[in-house]
Design an enzyme around this catalytic site. Structure first.
Site, PDB file in Angstrom:
ATOM      1  N   TRP A  37     -32.297 -81.326  51.603  1.00  0.00           N
ATOM      2  CA  TRP A  37     -31.741 -82.302  52.548  1.00  0.00           C
ATOM      3  C   TRP A  37     -32.706 -82.744  53.639  1.00  0.00           C
ATOM      4  O   TRP A  37     -32.357 -83.580  54.461  1.00  0.00           O
ATOM      5  CB  TRP A  37     -30.474 -81.730  53.218  1.00  0.00           C
ATOM      6  CG  TRP A  37     -30.606 -80.306  53.683  1.00  0.00           C
ATOM      7  CD1 TRP A  37     -30.134 -79.203  53.024  1.00  0.00           C
ATOM      8  CD2 TRP A  37     -31.252 -79.806  54.851  1.00  0.00           C
ATOM      9  NE1 TRP A  37     -30.454 -78.052  53.719  1.00  0.00           N
ATOM     10  CE2 TRP A  37     -31.144 -78.397  54.851  1.00  0.00           C
ATOM     11  CE3 TRP A  37     -31.931 -80.410  55.915  1.00  0.00           C
ATOM     12  CZ2 TRP A  37     -31.672 -77.583  55.847  1.00  0.00           C
ATOM     13  CZ3 TRP A  37     -32.465 -79.604  56.915  1.00  0.00           C
ATOM     14  CH2 TRP A  37     -32.333 -78.211  56.872  1.00  0.00           C
ATOM     15  N   LYS A  46     -30.103 -84.300  41.074  1.00  0.00           N
ATOM     16  CA  LYS A  46     -29.060 -83.661  41.886  1.00  0.00           C
ATOM     17  C   LYS A  46     -29.510 -83.679  43.343  1.00  0.00           C
ATOM     18  O   LYS A  46     -30.354 -82.908  43.768  1.00  0.00           O
ATOM     19  CB  LYS A  46     -28.807 -82.212  41.460  1.00  0.00           C
ATOM     20  CG  LYS A  46     -27.575 -81.666  42.165  1.00  0.00           C
ATOM     21  CD  LYS A  46     -27.658 -80.190  42.374  1.00  0.00           C
ATOM     22  CE  LYS A  46     -27.591 -79.666  43.767  1.00  0.00           C
ATOM     23  NZ  LYS A  46     -26.992 -80.354  44.846  1.00  0.00           N
ATOM     24  N   SER A  87     -35.454 -73.979  48.992  1.00  0.00           N
ATOM     25  CA  SER A  87     -35.837 -72.701  49.592  1.00  0.00           C
ATOM     26  C   SER A  87     -36.453 -71.769  48.547  1.00  0.00           C
ATOM     27  O   SER A  87     -36.181 -71.891  47.352  1.00  0.00           O
ATOM     28  CB  SER A  87     -34.604 -72.045  50.211  1.00  0.00           C
ATOM     29  OG  SER A  87     -33.645 -71.823  49.198  1.00  0.00           O
ATOM     30  N   GLU A  95     -41.282 -76.497  44.549  1.00  0.00           N
ATOM     31  CA  GLU A  95     -41.837 -76.750  45.888  1.00  0.00           C
ATOM     32  C   GLU A  95     -40.938 -76.032  46.871  1.00  0.00           C
ATOM     33  O   GLU A  95     -39.782 -76.428  47.062  1.00  0.00           O
ATOM     34  CB  GLU A  95     -41.854 -78.259  46.186  1.00  0.00           C
ATOM     35  CG  GLU A  95     -42.915 -79.025  45.446  1.00  0.00           C
ATOM     36  CD  GLU A  95     -44.316 -78.516  45.726  1.00  0.00           C
ATOM     37  OE1 GLU A  95     -44.551 -77.934  46.800  1.00  0.00           O
ATOM     38  OE2 GLU A  95     -45.173 -78.675  44.850  1.00  0.00           O
ATOM     39  N   CYS A 110     -40.958 -78.249  55.355  1.00  0.00           N
ATOM     40  CA  CYS A 110     -41.622 -77.149  54.665  1.00  0.00           C
ATOM     41  C   CYS A 110     -43.045 -77.031  55.192  1.00  0.00           C
ATOM     42  O   CYS A 110     -43.632 -75.967  55.197  1.00  0.00           O
ATOM     43  CB  CYS A 110     -41.633 -77.415  53.167  1.00  0.00           C
ATOM     44  SG  CYS A 110     -42.220 -79.061  52.766  1.00  0.00           S
ATOM     45  N   GLU A 145     -39.790 -68.349  57.671  1.00  0.00           N
ATOM     46  CA  GLU A 145     -39.595 -69.789  57.817  1.00  0.00           C
ATOM     47  C   GLU A 145     -38.316 -70.021  58.638  1.00  0.00           C
ATOM     48  O   GLU A 145     -37.253 -69.514  58.274  1.00  0.00           O
ATOM     49  CB  GLU A 145     -39.444 -70.455  56.443  1.00  0.00           C
ATOM     50  CG  GLU A 145     -39.265 -71.961  56.567  1.00  0.00           C
ATOM     51  CD  GLU A 145     -39.140 -72.663  55.216  1.00  0.00           C
ATOM     52  OE1 GLU A 145     -38.289 -72.253  54.411  1.00  0.00           O
ATOM     53  OE2 GLU A 145     -39.900 -73.615  54.993  1.00  0.00           O
TER      54      GLU A 145
HETATM   55  P1  NAD Z   1     -31.846 -74.978  49.095  1.00  0.00           P
HETATM   56  O1  NAD Z   1     -32.741 -74.130  48.278  1.00  0.00           O
HETATM   57  O2  NAD Z   1     -30.668 -74.375  49.718  1.00  0.00           O
HETATM   58  O3  NAD Z   1     -31.287 -76.205  48.221  1.00  0.00           O
HETATM   59  C1  NAD Z   1     -32.151 -77.102  47.551  1.00  0.00           C
HETATM   60  C2  NAD Z   1     -31.380 -77.771  46.419  1.00  0.00           C
HETATM   61  O4  NAD Z   1     -31.065 -76.775  45.445  1.00  0.00           O
HETATM   62  C3  NAD Z   1     -30.042 -78.377  46.842  1.00  0.00           C
HETATM   63  O5  NAD Z   1     -29.838 -79.562  46.119  1.00  0.00           O
HETATM   64  C4  NAD Z   1     -29.038 -77.304  46.434  1.00  0.00           C
HETATM   65  O6  NAD Z   1     -27.744 -77.821  46.182  1.00  0.00           O
HETATM   66  C5  NAD Z   1     -29.674 -76.799  45.139  1.00  0.00           C
HETATM   67  N1  NAD Z   1     -29.262 -75.446  44.746  1.00  0.00           N
HETATM   68  C6  NAD Z   1     -28.714 -74.464  45.508  1.00  0.00           C
HETATM   69  N2  NAD Z   1     -28.457 -73.374  44.740  1.00  0.00           N
HETATM   70  C7  NAD Z   1     -28.877 -73.661  43.493  1.00  0.00           C
HETATM   71  C8  NAD Z   1     -28.899 -72.937  42.265  1.00  0.00           C
HETATM   72  N3  NAD Z   1     -28.447 -71.701  42.180  1.00  0.00           N
HETATM   73  N4  NAD Z   1     -29.419 -73.543  41.171  1.00  0.00           N
HETATM   74  C9  NAD Z   1     -29.916 -74.796  41.243  1.00  0.00           C
HETATM   75  N5  NAD Z   1     -29.896 -75.542  42.368  1.00  0.00           N
HETATM   76  C10 NAD Z   1     -29.399 -74.981  43.493  1.00  0.00           C
HETATM   77  O7  NAD Z   1     -32.818 -75.670  50.162  1.00  0.00           O
HETATM   78  P2  NAD Z   1     -32.409 -76.622  51.353  1.00  0.00           P
HETATM   79  O8  NAD Z   1     -31.762 -75.775  52.402  1.00  0.00           O
HETATM   80  O9  NAD Z   1     -31.692 -77.808  50.811  1.00  0.00           O
HETATM   81  O10 NAD Z   1     -33.849 -77.116  51.852  1.00  0.00           O
HETATM   82  C11 NAD Z   1     -34.639 -76.401  52.729  1.00  0.00           C
HETATM   83  C12 NAD Z   1     -35.743 -75.667  51.998  1.00  0.00           C
HETATM   84  O11 NAD Z   1     -36.483 -76.569  51.202  1.00  0.00           O
HETATM   85  C13 NAD Z   1     -36.749 -75.030  52.939  1.00  0.00           C
HETATM   86  O12 NAD Z   1     -37.031 -73.722  52.523  1.00  0.00           O
HETATM   87  C14 NAD Z   1     -37.984 -75.896  52.780  1.00  0.00           C
HETATM   88  O13 NAD Z   1     -39.196 -75.258  53.064  1.00  0.00           O
HETATM   89  C15 NAD Z   1     -37.872 -76.336  51.364  1.00  0.00           C
HETATM   90  N6  NAD Z   1     -38.633 -77.566  51.130  1.00  0.00           N
HETATM   91  C16 NAD Z   1     -39.838 -77.478  50.494  1.00  0.00           C
HETATM   92  C17 NAD Z   1     -40.611 -78.625  50.305  1.00  0.00           C
HETATM   93  C18 NAD Z   1     -41.953 -78.551  49.626  1.00  0.00           C
HETATM   94  O14 NAD Z   1     -42.477 -79.585  49.279  1.00  0.00           O
HETATM   95  N7  NAD Z   1     -42.533 -77.375  49.445  1.00  0.00           N
HETATM   96  C19 NAD Z   1     -40.134 -79.854  50.755  1.00  0.00           C
HETATM   97  C20 NAD Z   1     -38.906 -79.905  51.388  1.00  0.00           C
HETATM   98  C21 NAD Z   1     -38.151 -78.744  51.577  1.00  0.00           C
END
Ligand code: NAD
Length: 491
Positions: A162, A186, A240, A261, A295, A392
């Site tokens: 998000w 998704k 994450s 990522e 991130c 983080e």
């Molecule tokens: P999150 O891991 O909670 O969710 C990311 C996505 O995964 C969402 O669409 C979520 O619905 C989905 N998801 C959740 N559980 C899942 C499962 N069991 N199987 C498959 N999909 C699932 O992360 P967030 O809170 O949305 O985003 C923040 C995180 O994203 C931070 O840790 C940040 O560092 C990371 N991030 C990394 C980058 C990068 O380029 N390295 C860029 C942006 C964000």
């Protein structure tokens, strides 16, 4: 919150799933509220897909794959350019939805739209090169001819977070389509509105039905169903590290290709010879852009001892004067955090930092009452075993420590399980390059803000990534390599 600062959302908001060329309601018949983080009021309810919808979308993508992968790179480039022009034409609408749903200041949302446009244009150029991509390879045999072809990986599942809606999507969607993959996207359940508006732009570009599908919903239902679906060949995930681990495990059951990522805990290293004004701008930009929900946040500041006092004084002043408020109001530098869970998590880290033995704590102001606004916060000299220093946080929290030697700075910056990015600030060019080479990070900026050109690369070392996005690497992530070795003479 002043209503006058807000644009009029006098167009219908997209709330449905997009499967096989149609906007549809899910089998689940369930909806989820989408919240404006500046007020915590519900903007609209969005349809929530489930495993049956995922199955429908993946099957549509699988049916569409046969024809889509036969299209030429030039044809696919035409679609990608149409998406770029559509995003440009509807840029203000996309930016407004981004700020409404994610909470970032409107100027930052406009940067995001520019990034989306540049990414689709770049991968359109790369798609065109694919038509001449069959490479003959020199081999030590005159009896054989070896050719390497690059083919689409198949149906790709794109799962995004998000914090940069549309942008993380574009970084996956553009190369996937360029490579000849069909996709199921998704979006995050917290920020579907800009993503669904982008989906409407993709629809208007006229892609054949099934090539591009969107299933909104939760990670545990929609995300999990995508990572285990037998017809999905490739999972490209941003989010994450904890969920990345689950995604990798799930994908391992059917040996799918996986790109991840994930999180970061990055440093900005400021040497004593740095331009102080530049250092202050780079530190605050790296920590407070997107309210620190990056991130790539360079939330650890390592400053060489002789400059420490001056830098900390200037940062304290900046933190105290940061304008936090309505993302649409002029002069606002930081909006709210995007969702309540993240808000509470960041407040817990701030409370923890206050008891962990910092020598100085500086906090700015934030609006009180409704809205997920957090005070920008700086801690000085937290111990290196404090969770605030090590984990983080994903919020506007900056930690400063000083160092004596270049080696110490490098060792401290590298002392983390992550390795996404780093910034170096110094007037000594040779030192900048030397330190950049020693840092365990996938991207290093020297004396520059966090600019990201789609032509380059994105991703990190250690627990931050598997694979790379952007540049030719981003395209390769959606390709299979095929070698064809044939007899050089007729048989
Ligand atoms: P999150 O891991 O909670 O969710 C990311 C996505 O995964 C969402 O669409 C979520 O619905 C989905 N998801 C959740 N559980 C899942 C499962 N069991 N199987 C498959 N999909 C699932 O992360 P967030 O809170 O949305 O985003 C923040 C995180 O994203 C931070 O840790 C940040 O560092 C990371 N991030 C990394 C980058 C990068 O380029 N390295 C860029 C942006 C964000």
């Amino acid at each position: 919150m002043s209503a006058q600062t807000r644009p009029r959302f006098d167009f219908p908001l997209r709330t449905r799933l997009f499967i096989d060329g149609c906007w549809c309601v899910p089998e689940t018949r369930r909806r989820l509220p989408v919240v404006d983080p500046s007020t915590e009021e519900t903007i609209v309810e969005v349809e929530v897909g489930g495993p049956a919808d995922v199955d429908c979308a993946v099957r549509a993508a699988s049916r569409a794959l046969r024809a889509w992968k036969q299209t030429s790179g030039a044809q696919r480039a035409g679609f990608l350019r149409a998406i770029a022009r559509g995003a440009e034409a509807h840029g203000e609408r996309l930016a407004a939805l981004q700020s409404l749903n994610n909470g970032k200041p409107i100027a930052e949302s406009r940067i995001d739209v520019g990034d989306v446009v540049a990414t689709f244009d770049y991968y359109a150029d790369l798609a065109e090169t694919l038509d001449r991509a069959e490479q003959e390879v020199a081999i030590p045999s005159s009896d054989h001819r070896a050719v390497i072809r690059r083919e689409p990986a198949g149906v790709a599942a794109l799962i995004v977070p998000w914090n940069f809606p549309m942008v993380t999507t574009a970084w996956k969607l553009a190369p996937a389509l360029a490579a000849g993959c069909t996709v199921v996207l998704k979006p995050s359940e917290f920020t579907p509105l800009p993503e669904l508006e982008l989906a409407a732009i993709v629809e208007r570009a006229g892609l054949p039905p099934g090539v591009f599908n969107v299933v909104t919903g939760t990670g545990t239902e929609v995300g999990a169903a995508l990572t285990t679906h037998p017809l999905v060949s490739k999972v490209s995930f941003t989010g994450s590290t904890a969920v990345g681990e689950q995604v990798m495990k799930a994908a391992a059951q059917s040996i799918k290709g996986v790109s991840l990522e994930l999180g970061g805990k990055s440093s900005i290293v400021v040497f004593a010879d740095a331009d102080l004004d530049l250092a202050v701008d780079l530190v605050t930009g790296g920590a407070f852009f997107n309210a620190g929900q990056m991130c790539s946040a360079t939330s650890r500041v390592l400053v060489e001892r002789p400059l420490a006092e001056a830098l900390i004084a200037r940062l304290a002043d900046r933190v105290a004067r940061t304008v936090v408020g309505d993302p649409f109001a002029s002069g606002v530098q930081m909006g709210p955090l995007t969702n309540r869970a993240q808000y509470e998590r960041v407040q817990r880290f701030i409370a923890r930092g206050k008891t962990d033995g910092a020598s100085l704590v500086v906090q700015g102001a934030a609006p009180e009452g409704a809205g997920l606004f957090v005070q920008p916060t700086m801690f000085v000299d937290l111990p290196v075993d404090s969770a605030v220093w090590r984990e983080e946080i994903f919020g506007p929290v900056l930690c400063v420590r000083s160092f004596e030697t270049e080696d110490e700075a490098i060792a401290t910056a590298n002392d983390t399980e992550f390795g996404l990015v780093a910034t170096v600030v110094t007037r000594d060019e040779a030192r900048g390059q030397r330190v950049a080479a020693a840092l365990q990070a996938g991207v290093v900026w020297i004396n520059t803000p966090q600019l990201i050109f789609p032509q380059t690369s994105w991703g990190g070392y250690k627990k931050s990534s598997i694979g790379r996005e952007l540049g030719p690497f981003g395209l390769a992530a959606f390709q299979e390599v095929k070698q064809i070795l044939s007899a050089a003479r007729p048989v």
